[in-house]
Scaffold this motif. Structure first.
Motif, PDB file in Angstrom:
ATOM      1  N   ILE A 114       0.558   8.494  -2.073  1.00  0.00           N
ATOM      2  CA  ILE A 114       1.353   9.364  -2.945  1.00  0.00           C
ATOM      3  C   ILE A 114       0.738  10.751  -2.957  1.00  0.00           C
ATOM      4  N   SER A 163       0.855  -1.179   0.000  1.00  0.00           N
ATOM      5  CA  SER A 163       0.000   0.000   0.000  1.00  0.00           C
ATOM      6  C   SER A 163       0.889   1.225   0.000  1.00  0.00           C
ATOM      7  N   LEU A 164       0.512   2.239  -0.771  1.00  0.00           N
ATOM      8  CA  LEU A 164       1.351   3.425  -0.876  1.00  0.00           C
ATOM      9  C   LEU A 164       0.481   4.670  -0.977  1.00  0.00           C
ATOM     10  N   THR A 172       6.032  -0.041   3.844  1.00  0.00           N
ATOM     11  CA  THR A 172       5.894   0.643   2.552  1.00  0.00           C
ATOM     12  C   THR A 172       7.154   0.591   1.693  1.00  0.00           C
ATOM     13  N   PHE A 207       7.046   1.719  -6.995  1.00  0.00           N
ATOM     14  CA  PHE A 207       6.613   2.999  -7.555  1.00  0.00           C
ATOM     15  C   PHE A 207       7.783   3.736  -8.203  1.00  0.00           C
ATOM     16  N   ARG A 215      -2.339  -1.256  -3.365  1.00  0.00           N
ATOM     17  CA  ARG A 215      -3.317  -0.182  -3.223  1.00  0.00           C
ATOM     18  C   ARG A 215      -2.619   1.179  -3.253  1.00  0.00           C
ATOM     19  N   LEU A 216      -3.193   2.109  -4.002  1.00  0.00           N
ATOM     20  CA  LEU A 216      -2.649   3.457  -4.093  1.00  0.00           C
ATOM     21  C   LEU A 216      -3.626   4.456  -3.477  1.00  0.00           C
ATOM     22  N   HIS A 217      -3.102   5.342  -2.663  1.00  0.00           N
ATOM     23  CA  HIS A 217      -3.879   6.459  -2.120  1.00  0.00           C
ATOM     24  C   HIS A 217      -3.238   7.729  -2.683  1.00  0.00           C
ATOM     25  N   ILE A 218      -3.982   8.484  -3.475  1.00  0.00           N
ATOM     26  CA  ILE A 218      -3.419   9.624  -4.193  1.00  0.00           C
ATOM     27  C   ILE A 218      -3.960  10.921  -3.616  1.00  0.00           C
ATOM     28  N   TYR A 224       0.638   5.394 -12.392  1.00  0.00           N
ATOM     29  CA  TYR A 224      -0.429   4.755 -11.614  1.00  0.00           C
ATOM     30  C   TYR A 224      -1.016   3.575 -12.374  1.00  0.00           C
TER      31      TYR A 224
END
Length: 302
Positions: free
Chosen positions: A93, A90-91, A275, A282, A119-122, A108
């Motif tokens: 950004i 999970s990251l 992470t 990434f 999982r990406l949190h932008i 992405y």
């Protein structure tokens, strides 16, 4: 405390009735009453006044005080339970709008395609806010346009890109590949203060004491405002190329250009162990930007 008992109490508070709370929880009224009694017994407090003939419940002072405790307890429990269901990759950004919108989407997409479990949190914020979010460990990596020295943050130049003139795609503009700043009328400019050295360059050519007719706080906002033949804006080449691809705009290069726009990469010096793998993935994909956008200049860390 038992989660079922807490849920029963909060349902009673929300519905103001044992009967309605039971309907809400899909339980019998006796089950809800039993859970409430269990909670009161464990706390050693009476939370709800019991009077015959009342259709709505009344909380005791202890019950009113316990609402906030119950809500916090439930929130912490749900947060703890969510840890079990989270993927190992999970990251979070963070990036300024123009970089997130015009350069990072392909990064992405490649991550989602090749690492579907990740999982990406932008987050899209300004540079100052991104420094704060990284310090708070809300995000794991950030891309900003301001250089600041902060104790726990690792900063390195990520790329530099040219600044160009963007205009409507009219024949008289398309015929001019290079233009001198003196040929641009400042009263027709759509202005954004991209970065400090850009502002210094801008002040060299146009009077800083005469503000532009239109100034935007968000760089990409110049696109929908660029509507007449005389208007022009200076933007990073990544925005200009994306705009020109629509055939509505054309690019002119400056014979005396401003400094390149530099984007800085930020990471926390004490990155969370959970992470580190996601960060490596990434950064590997982000490094491909230099190939995809050949006008980006890679800057070696000083």
């Amino acid at each position: 405390m038992n989660i079922d008992d807490i849920q029963a109490f909060l349902a009673i508070v929300a519905n103001q009735s044992l009967t309605k709370a039971a309907e809400f929880l899909h339980l019998s009224q006796s089950s809800v009453s039993h859970r409430l009694k269990n909670l009161e017994r464990e706390l050693g407090l009476v939370l709800v006044e019991r009077r015959k003939g009342l259709k709505t419940i009344t909380l005791t002072p202890a019950g009113e005080d316990f609402i906030q405790v119950a809500e916090k307890w439930m929130h912490l429990l749900l947060e703890t339970q969510s840890l079990k269901s989270r993927t190992s990759l999970s990251l979070a950004i963070g990036s300024v709008d123009s970089v997130s919108t015009y350069l990072l989407p392909n990064v992405y997409q490649k991550i989602i395609s090749q690492h579907p479990a990740m999982r990406l949190h932008i987050y899209t914020k300004n540079s100052t806010e991104l420094y704060d979010l990284l310090e708070q460990r809300t995000i794991d990596i950030a891309f900003v346009l301001q250089e600041r020295l902060i104790k726990n943050i690792e900063l390195s130049p990520f790329f530099a890109e040219p600044m160009v003139v963007l205009r409507l795609a009219l024949p008289e503009h398309q015929a001019v590949q290079y233009i001198h700043p003196e040929q641009l009328n400042p009263s027709d400019e759509l202005y954004h203060e991209w970065f400090p050295t850009y502002q210094i360059w801008h002040s060299k050519w146009w009077d800083p004491l005469k503000p532009p007719h239109i100034q935007v706080s968000n760089g990409p906002m110049v696109l929908p405002l660029l509507r007449t033949a005389h208007q022009w804006a200076i933007v990073p080449l990544s925005i200009a190329q994306s705009a020109a691809a629509t055939s509505k705009y054309t690019i002119q290069k400056l014979t005396d250009p401003p400094p390149d726009r530099i984007c800085y990469k930020l990471t926390h010096k004490m990155a969370k162990s959970s992470t580190k793998e996601a960060l490596a993935i990434f950064e590997a994909f982000a490094a491909e930007l230099y190939t995809q956008f050949d006008y980006l200049n890679q800057i070696k860390h000083r």
